[in-house]
Motif scaffolding. Structure first.
Motif, PDB file in Angstrom:
ATOM      1  N   LEU A  16       0.826  -1.207   0.000  1.00  0.00           N
ATOM      2  CA  LEU A  16       0.000   0.000   0.000  1.00  0.00           C
ATOM      3  C   LEU A  16       0.863   1.261   0.000  1.00  0.00           C
ATOM      4  CD1 LEU A  16      -2.782  -1.078   2.530  1.00  0.00           C
ATOM      5  CD2 LEU A  16      -3.035  -0.755   0.068  1.00  0.00           C
ATOM      6  N   ALA A  17       1.993   1.227   0.717  1.00  0.00           N
ATOM      7  CA  ALA A  17       2.896   2.384   0.724  1.00  0.00           C
ATOM      8  C   ALA A  17       3.434   2.657  -0.675  1.00  0.00           C
ATOM      9  CB  ALA A  17       4.048   2.141   1.700  1.00  0.00           C
ATOM     10  N   ALA A  18       3.795   1.586  -1.385  1.00  0.00           N
ATOM     11  CA  ALA A  18       4.286   1.754  -2.758  1.00  0.00           C
ATOM     12  C   ALA A  18       3.207   2.336  -3.658  1.00  0.00           C
ATOM     13  CB  ALA A  18       4.775   0.411  -3.302  1.00  0.00           C
ATOM     14  N   LEU A  19       1.963   1.895  -3.486  1.00  0.00           N
ATOM     15  CA  LEU A  19       0.869   2.401  -4.315  1.00  0.00           C
ATOM     16  C   LEU A  19       0.550   3.859  -3.992  1.00  0.00           C
ATOM     17  CD1 LEU A  19      -1.532  -0.710  -4.305  1.00  0.00           C
ATOM     18  CD2 LEU A  19      -0.098   0.121  -6.184  1.00  0.00           C
ATOM     19  N   VAL A  20       0.622   4.222  -2.708  1.00  0.00           N
ATOM     20  CA  VAL A  20       0.400   5.621  -2.331  1.00  0.00           C
ATOM     21  C   VAL A  20       1.467   6.510  -2.961  1.00  0.00           C
ATOM     22  CG1 VAL A  20       0.416   7.243  -0.391  1.00  0.00           C
ATOM     23  CG2 VAL A  20      -0.844   5.107  -0.198  1.00  0.00           C
ATOM     24  N   GLY A  21       2.723   6.063  -2.906  1.00  0.00           N
ATOM     25  CA  GLY A  21       3.788   6.829  -3.552  1.00  0.00           C
ATOM     26  C   GLY A  21       3.597   6.920  -5.052  1.00  0.00           C
ATOM     27  N   LEU A  22       3.121   5.833  -5.658  1.00  0.00           N
ATOM     28  CA  LEU A  22       2.879   5.836  -7.104  1.00  0.00           C
ATOM     29  C   LEU A  22       1.792   6.827  -7.482  1.00  0.00           C
ATOM     30  CD1 LEU A  22       3.357   4.635  -9.924  1.00  0.00           C
ATOM     31  CD2 LEU A  22       1.676   2.855  -9.360  1.00  0.00           C
ATOM     32  N   THR A  23       0.732   6.902  -6.697  1.00  0.00           N
ATOM     33  CA  THR A  23      -0.345   7.852  -7.013  1.00  0.00           C
ATOM     34  C   THR A  23       0.154   9.296  -6.930  1.00  0.00           C
ATOM     35  OG1 THR A  23      -1.078   7.714  -4.702  1.00  0.00           O
ATOM     36  CG2 THR A  23      -2.210   6.318  -6.298  1.00  0.00           C
ATOM     37  N   SER A  24       1.009   9.597  -5.944  1.00  0.00           N
ATOM     38  CA  SER A  24       1.565  10.950  -5.862  1.00  0.00           C
ATOM     39  C   SER A  24       2.427  11.258  -7.081  1.00  0.00           C
ATOM     40  CB  SER A  24       2.409  11.101  -4.586  1.00  0.00           C
ATOM     41  OG  SER A  24       1.590  11.118  -3.444  1.00  0.00           O
ATOM     42  N   PHE A  25       3.182  10.264  -7.536  1.00  0.00           N
ATOM     43  CA  PHE A  25       4.020  10.459  -8.717  1.00  0.00           C
ATOM     44  C   PHE A  25       3.162  10.641  -9.967  1.00  0.00           C
ATOM     45  CE2 PHE A  25       6.840   8.995 -12.133  1.00  0.00           C
ATOM     46  CZ  PHE A  25       7.944   9.801 -11.895  1.00  0.00           C
ATOM     47  N   LEU A  26       2.063   9.891 -10.059  1.00  0.00           N
ATOM     48  CA  LEU A  26       1.186  10.010 -11.223  1.00  0.00           C
ATOM     49  C   LEU A  26       0.490  11.362 -11.276  1.00  0.00           C
ATOM     50  CD1 LEU A  26      -0.489   6.465 -11.347  1.00  0.00           C
ATOM     51  CD2 LEU A  26       1.277   7.372 -12.857  1.00  0.00           C
ATOM     52  N   MET A  27       0.191  11.936 -10.115  1.00  0.00           N
ATOM     53  CA  MET A  27      -0.484  13.230 -10.100  1.00  0.00           C
ATOM     54  C   MET A  27       0.362  14.336 -10.706  1.00  0.00           C
ATOM     55  SD  MET A  27      -2.781  13.463  -6.604  1.00  0.00           S
ATOM     56  CE  MET A  27      -1.577  12.849  -5.448  1.00  0.00           C
ATOM     57  N   LEU A  28       1.690  14.185 -10.650  1.00  0.00           N
ATOM     58  CA  LEU A  28       2.562  15.209 -11.212  1.00  0.00           C
ATOM     59  C   LEU A  28       2.384  15.351 -12.717  1.00  0.00           C
ATOM     60  CD1 LEU A  28       5.996  14.711  -9.409  1.00  0.00           C
ATOM     61  CD2 LEU A  28       4.421  16.629  -9.179  1.00  0.00           C
ATOM     62  N   GLY A  29       2.171  14.233 -13.394  1.00  0.00           N
ATOM     63  CA  GLY A  29       2.094  14.272 -14.850  1.00  0.00           C
ATOM     64  C   GLY A  29       0.704  14.444 -15.416  1.00  0.00           C
ATOM     65  N   GLN A  30      -0.294  14.640 -14.556  1.00  0.00           N
ATOM     66  CA  GLN A  30      -1.665  14.764 -15.044  1.00  0.00           C
ATOM     67  C   GLN A  30      -1.923  16.184 -15.529  1.00  0.00           C
ATOM     68  OE1 GLN A  30      -3.698  12.202 -15.467  1.00  0.00           O
ATOM     69  NE2 GLN A  30      -2.105  10.876 -14.601  1.00  0.00           N
ATOM     70  N   GLY A  31      -2.364  16.301 -16.778  1.00  0.00           N
ATOM     71  CA  GLY A  31      -2.731  17.594 -17.329  1.00  0.00           C
ATOM     72  C   GLY A  31      -4.218  17.867 -17.229  1.00  0.00           C
ATOM     73  N   MET A 105       8.807  15.494 -13.869  1.00  0.00           N
ATOM     74  CA  MET A 105       8.778  14.066 -13.538  1.00  0.00           C
ATOM     75  C   MET A 105      10.134  13.600 -13.003  1.00  0.00           C
ATOM     76  SD  MET A 105       5.666  13.410 -14.134  1.00  0.00           S
ATOM     77  CE  MET A 105       5.620  11.627 -13.977  1.00  0.00           C
ATOM     78  N   LEU A 106      11.218  14.076 -13.610  1.00  0.00           N
ATOM     79  CA  LEU A 106      12.546  13.729 -13.106  1.00  0.00           C
ATOM     80  C   LEU A 106      12.757  14.289 -11.698  1.00  0.00           C
ATOM     81  CD1 LEU A 106      14.796  14.234 -16.279  1.00  0.00           C
ATOM     82  CD2 LEU A 106      14.127  12.075 -15.214  1.00  0.00           C
ATOM     83  N   GLY A 107      12.247  15.496 -11.476  1.00  0.00           N
ATOM     84  CA  GLY A 107      12.332  16.065 -10.141  1.00  0.00           C
ATOM     85  C   GLY A 107      11.557  15.246  -9.123  1.00  0.00           C
ATOM     86  N   GLY A 108      10.384  14.729  -9.522  1.00  0.00           N
ATOM     87  CA  GLY A 108       9.603  13.884  -8.623  1.00  0.00           C
ATOM     88  C   GLY A 108      10.327  12.591  -8.289  1.00  0.00           C
ATOM     89  N   ALA A 109      10.938  11.952  -9.299  1.00  0.00           N
ATOM     90  CA  ALA A 109      11.705  10.727  -9.053  1.00  0.00           C
ATOM     91  C   ALA A 109      12.896  11.008  -8.135  1.00  0.00           C
ATOM     92  CB  ALA A 109      12.171  10.142 -10.374  1.00  0.00           C
ATOM     93  N   SER A 110      13.546  12.152  -8.333  1.00  0.00           N
ATOM     94  CA  SER A 110      14.689  12.511  -7.492  1.00  0.00           C
ATOM     95  C   SER A 110      14.262  12.728  -6.044  1.00  0.00           C
ATOM     96  CB  SER A 110      15.357  13.782  -8.034  1.00  0.00           C
ATOM     97  OG  SER A 110      15.814  13.585  -9.356  1.00  0.00           O
ATOM     98  N   LEU A 111      13.084  13.303  -5.854  1.00  0.00           N
ATOM     99  CA  LEU A 111      12.597  13.530  -4.494  1.00  0.00           C
ATOM    100  C   LEU A 111      12.306  12.209  -3.777  1.00  0.00           C
ATOM    101  CD1 LEU A 111      10.191  16.585  -4.969  1.00  0.00           C
ATOM    102  CD2 LEU A 111      12.433  16.556  -3.878  1.00  0.00           C
TER     103      LEU A 111
END
Length: 225
Positions: A16-31, A105-111
């Motif tokens: 669940l922690a991995a999925l929560v992190g994934l959703t935050s990462f996906l929100m960055l790229g949503q237009g 997106m690269l900034g999000g991965a770096s964070l």
């Protein structure tokens, strides 16, 4: 100890922690704003499942109340309010042009990498669930801040703010094995008040500039009467 050797609670919390992190990462790229709101609702649902699982595994019944409050506020009420605002402004088909989406997106991965790098020396002597939960929570907070910086729409700023609260809430549930009931009710009340204030904020922006693009606020100026 590998993840296969962990108990069911630890394995599920890590997933669940991995999925929560994934959703935050996906929100960055949503237009599209409606997609952004949908991903935020999914993140809220994951937090609800995490809270319910903690209540069952830790034999902490009052966490079920937190799970219900989280479901009502972050999965139903707040996404519904944001979706209604987007549809009323007729921006549900618009695509927000992000400034240098690749760098965002690269900034999000770096964070996310930075979160693990910072917390690993601190909690390396604790359990894997503690390290991953705190690292993912910190990354969700940082990604929420990046979301607010990189997007122009006020709706995206609200989602980023609520995502920051989600990261703190996830850390509190997993790391402390459940906050006191009075604290959880206080957090839920604060989220509800924030949602109402954001609704009023949207109304004033809509009536002033007929848009939810915060960049247009820079063009406002006083008019002498």
């Amino acid at each position: 100890m590998t993840i296969e050797q962990q108990d069911f609670y630890t394995q599920t919390i890590l997933s669940l922690a991995a999925l929560v992190g994934l959703t935050s990462f996906l929100m960055l790229g949503q237009g599209r704003l409606l997609r952004l709101i949908f991903v935020f609702a999914v993140q809220g649902l994951l937090l609800t499942l995490t809270t319910a699982l903690a209540a069952y595994s830790l034999n902490n019944p009052h966490l079920y109340i937190s799970a219900v409050l989280n479901l009502v506020l972050k999965v139903i009420f707040i996404p519904w309010m944001l979706r209604r605002e987007v549809i009323q402004m007729n921006t549900h088909r618009d695509i927000e042009a992000l400034n240098n989406n690749t760098m965002v997106m690269l900034g999000g991965a770096s964070l996310m990498v930075f979160s693990y790098y910072v917390l690993h020396p601190i909690v390396q002597t604790t359990s894997p669930v503690m390290l991953n939960a705190l690292a993912l929570s910190l990354s969700v907070v940082l990604l929420g801040m990046l979301l607010m910086i990189s997007h122009r729409q006020a709706v995206a700023h609200v989602v980023g703010f609520m995502s920051i609260e989600n990261g703190l809430f996830f850390a509190a549930i997993v790391a402390t094995k459940g906050m006191p009931m009075v604290v959880e009710l206080g957090v839920a009340f604060d989220v509800l008040v924030a949602a109402v204030l954001f609704g009023i904020f949207f109304f004033h922006i809509r009536t002033s500039i007929d848009s939810l693009d915060v960049d247009l606020l820079n063009k406002l100026h006083e008019v002498d009467k």
